[in-house]
Every structure is written in structure tokens, then in C-alpha cells.
Design an enzyme around this catalytic site. Structure first.
Site, PDB file in Angstrom:
ATOM      1  N   SER A   9      34.953   8.468   2.932  1.00 20.13           N
ATOM      2  CA  SER A   9      36.260   9.031   3.652  1.00 20.13           C
ATOM      3  C   SER A   9      36.839   9.542   2.516  1.00 20.13           C
ATOM      4  CB  SER A   9      36.457   8.362   4.806  1.00 20.13           C
ATOM      5  OG  SER A   9      38.110   8.674   4.958  1.00 20.13           O
ATOM      6  N   ARG A  66      41.402   9.209  17.628  1.00 25.23           N
ATOM      7  CA  ARG A  66      40.304   8.822  16.490  1.00 25.23           C
ATOM      8  C   ARG A  66      40.310   7.433  15.634  1.00 25.23           C
ATOM      9  NH1 ARG A  66      40.926  14.796  12.757  1.00 25.23           N
ATOM     10  NH2 ARG A  66      38.775  13.524  11.982  1.00 25.23           N
ATOM     11  N   LYS A 119      42.624  23.777   3.223  1.00 26.13           N
ATOM     12  CA  LYS A 119      43.797  22.070   3.739  1.00 26.13           C
ATOM     13  C   LYS A 119      43.731  21.377   2.747  1.00 26.13           C
ATOM     14  CE  LYS A 119      42.228  21.826   8.225  1.00 26.13           C
ATOM     15  NZ  LYS A 119      42.573  20.146   7.896  1.00 26.13           N
ATOM     16  N   ASP A 162      32.576  19.387   6.991  1.00 27.50           N
ATOM     17  CA  ASP A 162      33.442  19.657   8.039  1.00 27.50           C
ATOM     18  C   ASP A 162      32.281  21.295   8.347  1.00 27.50           C
ATOM     19  OD1 ASP A 162      35.695  17.931   8.413  1.00 27.50           O
ATOM     20  OD2 ASP A 162      36.453  19.160   6.887  1.00 27.50           O
TER      21      ASP A 162
HETATM   22  C1  S3P Z   1      39.828  15.301   4.770  1.00 23.53           C
HETATM   23  C2  S3P Z   1      38.886  14.647   4.404  1.00 23.53           C
HETATM   24  C3  S3P Z   1      37.639  14.592   5.602  1.00 23.53           C
HETATM   25  C4  S3P Z   1      37.281  16.229   6.106  1.00 23.53           C
HETATM   26  C5  S3P Z   1      38.602  16.921   5.822  1.00 23.53           C
HETATM   27  C6  S3P Z   1      39.796  16.629   4.955  1.00 23.53           C
HETATM   28  C7  S3P Z   1      40.672  15.465   3.482  1.00 23.53           C
HETATM   29  O1  S3P Z   1      37.785  13.109   6.370  1.00 23.53           O
HETATM   30  O2  S3P Z   1      36.976  16.158   7.392  1.00 23.53           O
HETATM   31  O3  S3P Z   1      38.913  17.651   7.213  1.00 23.53           O
HETATM   32  O4  S3P Z   1      41.148  16.681   2.963  1.00 23.53           O
HETATM   33  O5  S3P Z   1      41.138  14.333   3.034  1.00 23.53           O
HETATM   34  P1  S3P Z   1      36.823  11.850   5.792  1.00 23.53           P
HETATM   35  O6  S3P Z   1      37.999  11.271   4.911  1.00 23.53           O
HETATM   36  O7  S3P Z   1      37.170  11.722   7.410  1.00 23.53           O
HETATM   37  O8  S3P Z   1      35.929  12.829   5.756  1.00 23.53           O
END
Ligand code: S3P
Length: 449
Positions: free
Chosen positions: A179, A133, A32, A332
């Protein structure tokens, strides 16, 4: 552009029942995180990019539709095979309507970063989960880079209207939270800035944006920062060249069949073409420490990432201590680890989970409620979750999924090995990340009805 439809069907309860061995050989749908980014970089490169293995979940389809609103031409040639003709960095069109990202935090936060570096006005919105969020985490650095926040709901929540900067200011930004979405939003805005943009992260998070920036021709340098962190510097205003890429299988989706194979006796499952990026494999590290029988069958390089084939067999597991610094590499996967830990012998301690409270749902609360409903002893101490594994779960509970795909899939996996069935109140959000989930699990022997 082909019409890209992303809409939820009505509420769909499902039950998982104790099943025979999970057996077979499967390819998991595309990652994803990489799928979102492949579309975004396709939008930014002038010319045609070809993507194979794109995840066709609702989250990614929302990003595809947003790319169309900003000027890309998008064509689905065959299942998973997409062509995107980019508008080009600096040439995004102002969207006529609001951009609706549905359930997708990654889609909206990355796209806000990208739009923030262009002199266009856009309104971003999402479903009830996404509206709850926090978005200040991206609005703060983007404001420093010159973006105007024209409108926002309480405390920096969607819907949000921004006016991107005509000449974004290159910054050095130290992210207060680990993040990848925040890091990516800053870097994507920095693409349009005249000079170097630097993001410092105290704990390294998934690096797909950095890898894809390089793959599309940008100049990125990465160095270590402290014990677990990184410093990433991007040279602004690169010429991004369209590319052909293949999206590897999503390890976060694979976590569900892997869980099933581990907890259902005599299972034997092969997963093909899984992304093997060290910033995504914290769950596999943890499972191996728990005694999981996971064997690597093959390994190869694809589009700047490594992929592997894995064989997973039913295993006798023991509880372990998962350190907080591992959290970004398996952020996740905690809901499904909590389910697996229920079937291990002894305590599994998962430390430093505060970010779980602001995912698609408050995952710490949702997991605890799901464990309680199914007779699994556990406790929350501060930001830590402790599951007191007894090698079994009673089941028989109804789990509230709170518009959260990973809560839904995790507890369905519990039902495959628990004494009584596990029911979830709504499986419709599974389509955000893993539309084939129920059919794929049934084809492996899972009794889900
Ligand atoms: C993601 C980063 C993560 C993850 C999300 C996908 C990404 O979130 O939980 O499902 O693709 O950059 P955070 O950046 O909030 O940790």
C-alpha cells in the site's frame, strides 16, 4: 484562504448508450495521487509553492481544505493553478474543527501520517464509504512511532482522534500489505523524526511520495528488496524548500476514455500529457498483451515524472492472465479492465485482488454484480476474478455504484459498446476524481444521458 467547497450534489443516475466511434484529442485532468502530495509538501515547505494542473476533484479539495486547517495559506489563481504557502515542517497548527476527508482514503491516510509527527491533536472523519474502510493499517505503524490514538470507531475506523508525537521515533517498518498510502503515512511521519525512517515493501507500490520528497529537497535512498519489493530510507528533519510543479495527467482517469476507444469500433483517440510511471502503468501493459492498438506519440520529463502522449484505436482484444505481482501498478484499474475484458475473446484472469475489497467500495463484489446485471459471464475464485469474454456484452442492467467513482465510470464505459444501455444508480461520486468526466466523454462522441 479561498473558501474551498467540497460537497456532493444529490444522487444522479446516468445511462450510457451504444455510441459511434470515440474520436478526438484530449488532456486528462491532473493525477490524483500527485495532486494530494503536491498540497501536502506545499504545507510542509516554508514559503510559496506553485502547482499547475492540480486535479480539482472533491478528494483533492478536501486535502486542500485540510492543509488550510493546519496552517497553510492556499489560493486558487486560475483553473488548476494554485499557490500554497506552507506552515513548515514542525509548525503545523492544531486544527480547530475535525478534518473531514469526504470520500478520500489517500487524503486521510497521508494526512494522519503527517499530523502524527507533530505534537497536535486532530480528529479525522469522512463519509459513509470512508468510515467503513480500515485505518489500522496506518494507525499500527504510527503508534510504533509514538502517536497516541485517543479515540476511534470499531476496529480502527473513522472518526479517529490522534495526538501526534512531539519527537516521533524513527522506525524500520515492513508493511504487511502492498500500500502506497501506508508507506507514505510512515514516511510523512518520519519527516519529523530525528534519524532514519525505513519502509520495506515486499511489492513495490506507486512512488510519488519518494519522488516528491526528493523534489522538495529531502534525502531519500531506495534499494531493491526481494524479487518485487523495495526498501526506502528517509533522513528525518530535512529542510523542505518550496517548489513549482506541474501535475501530469492521471492514468487512472485516462483508463476510462482508453477503455471506450478500445471497445467502440473505429475509435481513434489521442490523450496528451499522461503520467508514465512504471508503478502506474500495469493496465497499459495488460492491454497491450490483449492486443490493444496503443501507440506512443511523444515523451518528456515534467517535475520529476515522465509524461507521454498516446494514440488509442478500436481493437480486437483477446483474454489474458494478469499476474498478482502486477496488481499494485494497476490496483485502481481492475473495474475498468473487467469491463474491457467482457469485450475481449476468451478468459481474462485477474489474480490477487484481495485489496479490492477495501477500496471506496468492495470492488470485487461491485464489479461482479455489475457484470451479472449486464449479462457478462464471470466467476470469483478466492481473490481472483475471471471474466469469460465473448467479444460483446448484453447490457440492459442497472449497476449499484456504492459511493464508488470508479465503479460508476467503468460501467458507463460498458454501455457505450453493449447491445442495450447500461444505467448506473448514482454518478455524483465521479466528481471525487474526475469532475469533467461526463462532458469530456460526450465531447468524444459518447452517448451518456
Ligand atoms: C493511492 C494508493 C492506492 C490507490 C489509491 C491512491 C495513493 O491505495 O488505490 O487510489 O495515492 O497512495 P493503497 O495504498 O490502499 O493501495
Amino acid at each position: 484562504m479561498n473558501k474551498i467547497v467540497t460537497r456532493h450534489v444529490e444522487v444522479k443516475p446516468l445511462s450510457a448508450h451504444r455510441s459511434g466511434p470515440i474520436k478526438g484529442r484530449v488532456r486528462i485532468p491532473g493525477d490524483k495521487s500527485i495532486s494530494h502530495r503536491a498540497l501536502l509538501f506545499g504545507l510542509l515547505a516554508v514559503g510559496e509553492s506553485e502547482i499547475e494542473g492540480l486535479l480539482e476533484g472533491e478528494d483533492v479539495l478536501a486535502t486542500a481544505r485540510a492543509c488550510g486547517q493546519l496552517g497553510a495559506a492556499i489560493e486558487r489563481k486560475a483553473p488548476g493553478s494554485w499557490r500554497i504557502t506552507g506552515a513548515g515542517l514542525g509548525s503545523l497548527l492544531p486544527p480547530r474543527d475535525k478534518i473531514d476527508f469526504g470520500n478520500s482514503g489517500t487524503g486521510v491516510r497521508l494526512m494522519m501520517g503527517l499530523v502524527a509527527g507533530h505534537p497536535v491533536e486532530a480528529v479525522f472523519d469522512g463519509d459513509a464509504s470512508l468510515r467503513s474502510r480500515p485505518m489500522r493499517r496506518v494507525l499500527d505503524p504510527l503508534s510504533k512511532m509514538g502517536t497516541e490514538i485517543l479515540d476511534q470507531a470499531d476496529g480502527g475506523r473513522l472518526p479517529i482522534k490522534i495526538r501526534g508525537a512531539r519527537d516521533p521515533i524513527p522506525v524500520e517498518y515492513e508493511s504487511p500489505i502492498p500500500s502506497a498510502q501506508v508507506k507514505s503515512a510512515v514516511l510523512l511521519c518520519g519527516l519529523a523524526a530525528p534519524g532514519d525512517t525505513t519502509v520495506i515493501e515486499r511489492e513495490a507500490t506507486r512512488d510519488h511520495t519518494e519522488r516528491m520528497l526528493e523534489y522538495f529537497g529531502a534525502d531519500v535512498s531506495v534499494s531493491k528488496h526481494g524479487a518485487h519489493g523495495r526498501r526506502i530510507t528517509l533522513k528525518g528533519r530535512p529542510e523542505l524548500k518550496p517548489q513549482k510543479l506541474r501535475v501530469p495527467g492521471d492514468p487512472s482517469s485516462a483508463a476510462f476514455p482508453i477503455a471506450a476507444a478500445l471497445i467502440v469500433k473505429d475509435s481513434d483517440l489521442v490523450l496528451e500529457g499522461l503520467l508514465d510511471n512504471p508503478l502506474r502503468t500495469g493496465l497499459l501493459t495488460t492491454l497491450k498483451e490483449m492486443g490493444a492498438n496503443i501507440e506512443e506519440l511523444a515523451r518528456r520529463e515534467e517535475s520529476g515524472e515522465t509524461v507521454v502522449d498516446l494514440r488509442v484505436r478500436g481493437s480486437a482484444l483477446k483474454g489474458v492472465d494478469v499476474p498478482p505481482e502486477r496488481a499494485p501498478s494497476m490496483i485502481d484499474e481492475y473495474p475498468v479492465l473487467a469491463v474491457i475484458a467482457s469485450f475481449a475473446e476468451g478468459d481474462t484472469v485477474m489474480r490477487g485482488l484481495c485489496e479490492l475489497r477495501v477500496k471506496e467500495s468492495d470492488r470485487l463484489a461491485a464489479v461482479a454484480a455489475g457484470l451479472k446485471a449486464n449479462g457478462v459471464s464471470h466467476e470469483i475464485r478466492g481473490d481472483d476474478l475471471i471474466v469469460h469474454g465473448k467479444g460483446r456484452a448484453a447490457g440492459g442492467g442497472i449497476v449499484a455504484t456504492h459511493m464508488d467513482h470508479r465503479i460508476a465510470m467503468s460501467f458507463l464505459m460498458m454501455g457505450l459498446a453493449s447491445e442495450k444501455p447500461v444505467k448506473i444508480d448514482d454518478a455524483s461520486f465521479v466528481a471525487t476524481s474526475f469532475p469533467e468526466f461526463t462532458a469530456l466523454m460526450r465531447s468524444l462522441g459518447a452517448d451518456i444521458s
